[in-house]
Design an enzyme around this catalytic site. Sequence first.
Site, PDB file in Angstrom:
ATOM      1  N   ASP A 288       0.817  -1.223   0.000  1.00 20.02           N
ATOM      2  CA  ASP A 288       0.000   0.000   0.000  1.00 20.02           C
ATOM      3  C   ASP A 288       0.850   1.273   0.000  1.00 20.02           C
ATOM      4  O   ASP A 288       2.001   1.273   0.431  1.00 20.02           O
ATOM      5  CB  ASP A 288      -0.935   0.017   1.217  1.00 20.02           C
ATOM      6  N   GLU A 289       0.247   2.345  -0.496  1.00 18.84           N
ATOM      7  CA  GLU A 289       0.743   3.716  -0.332  1.00 18.84           C
ATOM      8  C   GLU A 289       2.212   3.903  -0.702  1.00 18.84           C
ATOM      9  O   GLU A 289       2.989   4.455   0.068  1.00 18.84           O
ATOM     10  CB  GLU A 289       0.512   4.164   1.124  1.00 18.84           C
ATOM     11  N   VAL A 290       2.568   3.445  -1.889  1.00 17.76           N
ATOM     12  CA  VAL A 290       3.934   3.631  -2.364  1.00 17.76           C
ATOM     13  C   VAL A 290       3.953   4.864  -3.256  1.00 17.76           C
ATOM     14  O   VAL A 290       3.280   4.881  -4.282  1.00 17.76           O
ATOM     15  CB  VAL A 290       4.398   2.402  -3.167  1.00 17.76           C
TER      16      VAL A 290
END
Length: 499
Positions: A288-290
């Site tokens: 997630d959330e890269v």
Amino acid sequence: MDHFELTEDTPIEVAGGSPEGRRIAVWLAALIGNTVETTPAVREADEGSEGAVHLDIDPASTDLGAEAYEIDVSRSAVSVRAATATGLFYGVQTLRHLLPPSVEYTAAYPRPLRLPVGTIRDAPRFPWRGLMLDVSRHFLPVDDVKRFIDHLALYKMNRLHLHLSDDQGWRIEIPEWPNLTEHGGRTEVGGHPGGYYTTAEYAELVAYADSRFVTIVPEIDVPGHTNAALASYPELNCDGVAPDLFTGTAVGFSSLCTANELTYRFLDDVIRVISGLTSGPYFHVGGDEVETLSEAEYTAFVERVQDIVTRYGKRMVGWDEIATADLRSGSIVQLWRPLWPGPGAEVSEGRAAAAEVLREGLARALEAGAGVVLSPADRLYLDMKYDTATVLGLSWAGLVDVRTAYDWEVADVFGSIPESSIVGVEAPIWSETLGVLSDFEYMAFPRIAAVAELGWSAPERRSWGDFRSRLGAQADRWDVLGIRFRRSPGVPWSNGLHR
Ligand code: ACM
């Protein structure tokens, strides 16, 4: 009302010499032993006797599914029948709910142990009924995690997802990479000392969970959310320089160096060690959330990590961003971003664009045979505040009171996903603002019961009006168990007089 009364003289019988059946019988006898003078006897008996509770795991019970059970209570005997040990355990949990809350604790004022006469046949809707604990932002010791496993068992939940690494802390010993825990595990949000599980402690958690029919889903969040690892080993950074440990709450800034072969040797070690200690078939890789990689770098990374997870015999699970990669049959996408508005809700342009990318990826993933676990943040993130006055928790996805978590139907919101691809539901508890066990419990209770029923019961068996009164009746049990819970408005909480 007609009933069967359990006393210290009520034997607990197990059919067929099953060791698992015997273990469940001993568990039930100990529960009853909390209230009566002498713990009831456990004995073998293929047929149920008068005056006894008879437990039977019968694999030939083809009328009962893998997690189903049937309870029959008459005035003279009780029987619980299932095709599997899991089903029997759930049947025994239902007996527990039929008994007064005082049965939970030896010092509670004892009440008669009466089971109402009747028959119950019961089976879950979804095979995955989960909770996630973020032990990275704030660490929870082994005994606290075991207590949560017991909470899951009380509500027939069967997946405990442990978020074992993030920017703020690496929480599991990897013998080949000792700095991960010696350095990367020694703090948490706010700068307090963190902690970690040794491999032996993690194995102990897996065994404890197995004994309660809960599957641990370990998560090592990569390639982002990795500051603790990057701080522990300079060579994992593209520039060879280790950042400082991080004790704040920002997200999106860290990434493993995906162009570096060492990164994959590191992940091979981590995934091998943890997979070897994990009895269940899943390994969660985060994803997630890269914000620091191109889409091509990101998908190539996810696909390579998926190969490693497969090599160690596990199925890859990841947050919904992984849907843009080529997923294998059996991999699982955990939907978390609140991109699926309820019927009639307004959607912003940014949200609609992100939803479009996700829908496209997901369509390909489902085609390839991947499954979906639903954790929409605006309904099932139990770290969201209950209301504006809630002290703990966050509110970026909205306020989630117990009715928000309960009162929706999967097919209404996720109708574009075939129900056969939906593996189940899971409620994450992120811990940026939660320091100790009672904080986690306050956010979990009462909403955990809403999530459990969402995962277990068929839509036509669920209604808020009925649920709220059954929920209110849970308060005495939680009091006896010493759980600090929120008395959400709109629920007729019991007053303790019936304990
Ligand atoms: C997430 O909440 N970043 C999965």
